[in-house]
Motif scaffolding. Structure first.
Motif, PDB file in Angstrom:
ATOM      1  N   GLY A   1       0.965  -1.146  -0.136  1.00 33.64           N
ATOM      2  CA  GLY A   1       0.007   0.061  -0.008  1.00 33.64           C
ATOM      3  C   GLY A   1       0.925   1.305   0.226  1.00 33.64           C
ATOM      4  N   PHE A   2      -0.014   2.351   0.077  1.00 32.77           N
ATOM      5  CA  PHE A   2       0.993   3.666   0.233  1.00 32.77           C
ATOM      6  C   PHE A   2      -0.120   4.707   0.277  1.00 32.77           C
ATOM      7  CE2 PHE A   2      -0.950   4.253  -4.366  1.00 32.77           C
ATOM      8  CZ  PHE A   2      -1.202   5.475  -4.369  1.00 32.77           C
ATOM      9  N   ALA A   3       0.330   5.871   0.726  1.00 34.36           N
ATOM     10  CA  ALA A   3      -0.469   6.962   1.117  1.00 34.36           C
ATOM     11  C   ALA A   3       0.178   8.436   0.728  1.00 34.36           C
ATOM     12  CB  ALA A   3      -0.599   7.303   2.809  1.00 34.36           C
ATOM     13  N   PHE A   4      -0.615   9.386   0.453  1.00 33.31           N
ATOM     14  CA  PHE A   4      -0.204  10.757  -0.014  1.00 33.31           C
ATOM     15  C   PHE A   4      -0.448  11.602   1.138  1.00 33.31           C
ATOM     16  CE2 PHE A   4      -1.703   9.474  -4.223  1.00 33.31           C
ATOM     17  CZ  PHE A   4      -0.654   9.789  -4.830  1.00 33.31           C
ATOM     18  N   ASN A   5       0.702  12.419   1.463  1.00 35.13           N
ATOM     19  CA  ASN A   5       0.657  13.548   2.478  1.00 35.13           C
ATOM     20  C   ASN A   5      -0.030  14.926   1.727  1.00 35.13           C
ATOM     21  OD1 ASN A   5       1.285  15.735   4.123  1.00 35.13           O
ATOM     22  ND2 ASN A   5       3.287  14.912   4.460  1.00 35.13           N
ATOM     23  N   ILE A   6      -1.238  14.938   2.328  1.00 37.76           N
ATOM     24  CA  ILE A   6      -2.026  16.114   1.380  1.00 37.76           C
ATOM     25  C   ILE A   6      -1.409  17.314   1.661  1.00 37.76           C
ATOM     26  CG2 ILE A   6      -4.412  17.205   1.283  1.00 37.76           C
ATOM     27  CD1 ILE A   6      -4.108  14.321  -0.059  1.00 37.76           C
ATOM     28  N   LEU A   7      -0.946  17.659   2.954  1.00 32.17           N
ATOM     29  CA  LEU A   7      -0.455  19.228   3.238  1.00 32.17           C
ATOM     30  C   LEU A   7       0.827  19.526   2.037  1.00 32.17           C
ATOM     31  CD1 LEU A   7      -1.081  19.612   6.747  1.00 32.17           C
ATOM     32  CD2 LEU A   7      -2.621  20.034   4.743  1.00 32.17           C
ATOM     33  N   ALA A   8       1.519  18.438   1.939  1.00 29.64           N
ATOM     34  CA  ALA A   8       2.746  18.697   1.160  1.00 29.64           C
ATOM     35  C   ALA A   8       2.304  18.639  -0.278  1.00 29.64           C
ATOM     36  CB  ALA A   8       3.708  17.429   1.269  1.00 29.64           C
ATOM     37  N   LEU A   9       1.205  18.063  -0.655  1.00 22.98           N
ATOM     38  CA  LEU A   9       0.766  18.327  -2.151  1.00 22.98           C
ATOM     39  C   LEU A   9       0.080  19.872  -2.288  1.00 22.98           C
ATOM     40  CD1 LEU A   9      -1.200  14.728  -2.825  1.00 22.98           C
ATOM     41  CD2 LEU A   9       0.689  15.921  -4.346  1.00 22.98           C
ATOM     42  N   LEU A  10      -0.353  20.195  -1.294  1.00 24.30           N
ATOM     43  CA  LEU A  10      -1.008  21.461  -1.068  1.00 24.30           C
ATOM     44  C   LEU A  10      -0.030  22.628  -1.013  1.00 24.30           C
ATOM     45  CD1 LEU A  10      -3.683  23.484  -0.632  1.00 24.30           C
ATOM     46  CD2 LEU A  10      -3.010  23.121   1.875  1.00 24.30           C
ATOM     47  N   ALA A  11       1.228  22.296  -0.484  1.00 21.25           N
ATOM     48  CA  ALA A  11       2.316  23.299  -0.645  1.00 21.25           C
ATOM     49  C   ALA A  11       2.586  23.382  -1.822  1.00 21.25           C
ATOM     50  CB  ALA A  11       3.285  22.793   0.551  1.00 21.25           C
ATOM     51  N   SER A  12       2.682  22.316  -2.597  1.00 21.35           N
ATOM     52  CA  SER A  12       3.281  22.256  -4.132  1.00 21.35           C
ATOM     53  C   SER A  12       2.536  22.785  -5.302  1.00 21.35           C
ATOM     54  CB  SER A  12       3.871  20.961  -4.309  1.00 21.35           C
ATOM     55  OG  SER A  12       2.704  20.057  -4.446  1.00 21.35           O
ATOM     56  N   MET A  13       1.136  23.017  -4.709  1.00 22.60           N
ATOM     57  CA  MET A  13       0.307  23.483  -6.001  1.00 22.60           C
ATOM     58  C   MET A  13      -0.908  24.390  -5.725  1.00 22.60           C
ATOM     59  SD  MET A  13      -1.925  19.539  -6.053  1.00 22.60           S
ATOM     60  CE  MET A  13      -2.752  20.207  -7.649  1.00 22.60           C
ATOM     61  N   SER A  14      -0.752  24.895  -4.426  1.00 27.47           N
ATOM     62  CA  SER A  14      -1.826  25.713  -3.990  1.00 27.47           C
ATOM     63  C   SER A  14      -2.017  27.030  -4.870  1.00 27.47           C
ATOM     64  CB  SER A  14      -1.454  26.290  -2.406  1.00 27.47           C
ATOM     65  OG  SER A  14      -0.562  26.895  -2.332  1.00 27.47           O
ATOM     66  N   LYS A  15      -1.182  27.507  -5.767  1.00 28.86           N
ATOM     67  CA  LYS A  15      -1.298  28.718  -6.523  1.00 28.86           C
ATOM     68  C   LYS A  15      -1.600  28.330  -7.937  1.00 28.86           C
ATOM     69  CE  LYS A  15      -0.534  31.481  -3.065  1.00 28.86           C
ATOM     70  NZ  LYS A  15      -1.582  32.296  -2.664  1.00 28.86           N
ATOM     71  N   ARG A  16      -1.750  27.050  -8.200  1.00 29.54           N
ATOM     72  CA  ARG A  16      -2.221  26.807  -9.625  1.00 29.54           C
ATOM     73  C   ARG A  16      -3.673  27.197  -9.962  1.00 29.54           C
ATOM     74  NH1 ARG A  16       0.211  21.302 -10.069  1.00 29.54           N
ATOM     75  NH2 ARG A  16      -1.630  20.424 -10.631  1.00 29.54           N
ATOM     76  N   PRO A  17      -3.909  27.617 -11.180  1.00 33.56           N
ATOM     77  CA  PRO A  17      -5.219  28.210 -11.251  1.00 33.56           C
ATOM     78  C   PRO A  17      -6.338  27.160 -11.162  1.00 33.56           C
ATOM     79  CG  PRO A  17      -3.627  28.664 -13.257  1.00 33.56           C
ATOM     80  CD  PRO A  17      -3.029  27.702 -12.057  1.00 33.56           C
ATOM     81  N   GLU A  18      -5.975  26.072 -11.639  1.00 32.77           N
ATOM     82  CA  GLU A  18      -7.471  25.037 -11.267  1.00 32.77           C
ATOM     83  C   GLU A  18      -7.544  24.846  -9.779  1.00 32.77           C
ATOM     84  OE1 GLU A  18      -3.727  22.221 -11.705  1.00 32.77           O
ATOM     85  OE2 GLU A  18      -4.578  24.344 -12.485  1.00 32.77           O
TER      86      GLU A  18
END
Length: 440
Positions: free
Chosen positions: A316-333
């Motif tokens: 199995g595996f898991a995503f760290n959502i806050l790390a994802l948020l930090a990397s894409m929070s300013k993207r238009p979509e």
């Protein structure tokens, strides 16, 4: 009325409030991840926020135990724990509640966990985990499926240039078992190798008086990083069957990932051993440009469910959502995900039309709120702007005939007059490229 600015309401270190705009972005990311999990045939499980500490501890290594929040239960007098990781909970549930069901189990989950962190580290103690567990398969294809899903999620989220680092902890274990080194020396080497400290590895080996063959094998571990050629290089130094079997397994997984067409995103890292106490085979971590920590991690853990009385292979595996948020929070979509479609400003004394229009817009899939507070047009427009609402819909505007509505784009105050039929036409492009007469 109490002035909120006078109230001291601090949060404990390592946790955060997530205001609506940020929460919307988290929801956008989570929905994209969940969609992939569903498409791959996984079913959602919801785990409890509390467990008995002694039960949860069965599924955790020493590191996770040291990070667990514990407290006494007033009802039972027993020790409770807030889970620091969801995977042990899934293992417990599968072993005790789902053992009569046919294998494999395809499970996904989402939730927040808490982990103790050193005060000076600055790390969050609250982690958003969104992950999957595939239980009941001992197969390279199952391991490859986890990696392929991670790649698909990252592509769907618009990432490019990301990498998935593949490891195999059995390769390392085989070398260490064959080395003849003491447990204390192996522990020192594990720490140095996990940090990629090549000079420290050499120093430890010299001090331990390790044979030249062992020195050569272990000293190369931090350097076994790169493309598929790493497998051949590792095979040339591995002098034990356990490590060779691990390399064969990793090669099979890479072959299957070639079929998935994700080879460009893969690197092999046989010096990656941070999951050594937990994992039993393939491991992987995902990295995106501009973020210094892994945004997802996982691997095989064949021994976990057995701790709850039900032996089963698992990965199995898991995503760290806050790390994802930090990397894409300013993207238009992602920015767009935090906005809403309509705010209705009613200039009529009677509210029926406003309520009916709002209801119709919602039935067409638009978000729509009514500005119930009595205020002037400019104040309502300013409110819409602050609340990130894209369109102000005015009912009863002075220049509008019966059956007409006045529509204002909040960002630049451009406006048009539309009929109700045009407003409710699903083909009408209301996605904020308003054309026509400018009343602004």
């Amino acid at each position: 009325m109490t002035n909120p600015s006078c109230i001291e309401a601090p949060l404990p270190k390592g946790v955060s409030d997530f205001l609506p705009e940020t929460a919307d972005k988290i929801t956008f990311i989570a929905d994209s991840i969940h969609r992939v999990f569903e498409l791959w045939g996984f079913r959602r499980m919801i785990t409890p926020l509390l467990e008995f500490e002694h039960v949860l501890a069965l599924g955790m290594g020493d590191e996770l135990r040291s990070k667990t929040f514990r407290f006494d239960d007033r009802q039972t007098g027993r020790l409770l724990a807030i889970p620091p990781d969801i995977t042990p909970q899934v293992a417990r549930i599968v072993a005790t509640r789902m053992h009569a069901l046919p294998l494999p189990h395809r499970i996904y989950y989402s939730g927040r966990v808490l982990r103790q962190a050193q005060m000076q580290s600055g790390k969050s103690r609250e982690i958003f985990q969104f992950g999957v567990e595939l239980i009941g398969l001992d197969s390279p294809e199952a391991d490859a499926e986890m990696v392929a899903m991670a790649v698909e999620v990252l592509k769907n989220l618009g990432f490019t240039g990301f990498k998935i680092d593949l490891g195999q902890v059995e390769f390392y274990r085989g070398i260490m078992d064959a080395s003849g080194l003491s447990a204390e020396v192996q522990k020192q080497l594990q720490e140095a190798i996990s940090k990629k400290e090549v000079s420290a590895v050499r120093s430890i080996l010299e001090s331990a008086g390790a044979p030249d063959r062992v020195k050569q094998e272990i000293a190369l571990l931090p350097r076994l990083y790169g493309g598929r050629e790493v497998l051949q290089e590792a095979r040339s130094i591995a002098g034990n069957e356990r490590s060779l079997r691990a390399l064969d397994n990793l090669a099979q997984v890479v072959d299957i990932l070639d079929i998935y067409g994700v080879a460009e995103h893969l690197t092999i890292d046989l010096g990656e051993i941070r999951g050594l106490d937990y994992h039993s085979g393939i491991t992987f971590e995902g990295f995106v440009p501009g973020v210094g920590e892994a945004i997802c991690s996982g691997g095989r853990y064949d021994d976990l469910t057995a701790k709850y009385g039900y032996p089963a292979h698992a990965t199995g595996f898991a995503f760290n959502i806050l790390a994802l948020l930090a990397s894409m929070s300013k993207r238009p979509e992602v920015e767009a995900s935090s906005s809403r479609d309509f705010l209705i400003f009613n200039r009529k004394d009677e509210r029926r039309e406003a309520l009916e229009v709002a209801q119709k817009l919602r039935s067409l899939g638009y978000t729509c709120a009514r500005d119930i507070i009595k205020r002037d047009f400019d104040s309502s427009l300013e409110y819409a702007k602050k609340m990130n609402i894209r369109l102000l819909l005015v009912i009863g505007a002075e220049d509008c005939a019966a059956g007409q509505l006045y529509l204002v784009r909040v960002a630049d105050r451009q406006s048009i007059t539309v009929s109700e039929e045009e407003l409710f036409d699903k083909d009408l492009d209301l996605k904020f490229d308003l054309q026509g007469e400018n009343h602004g």
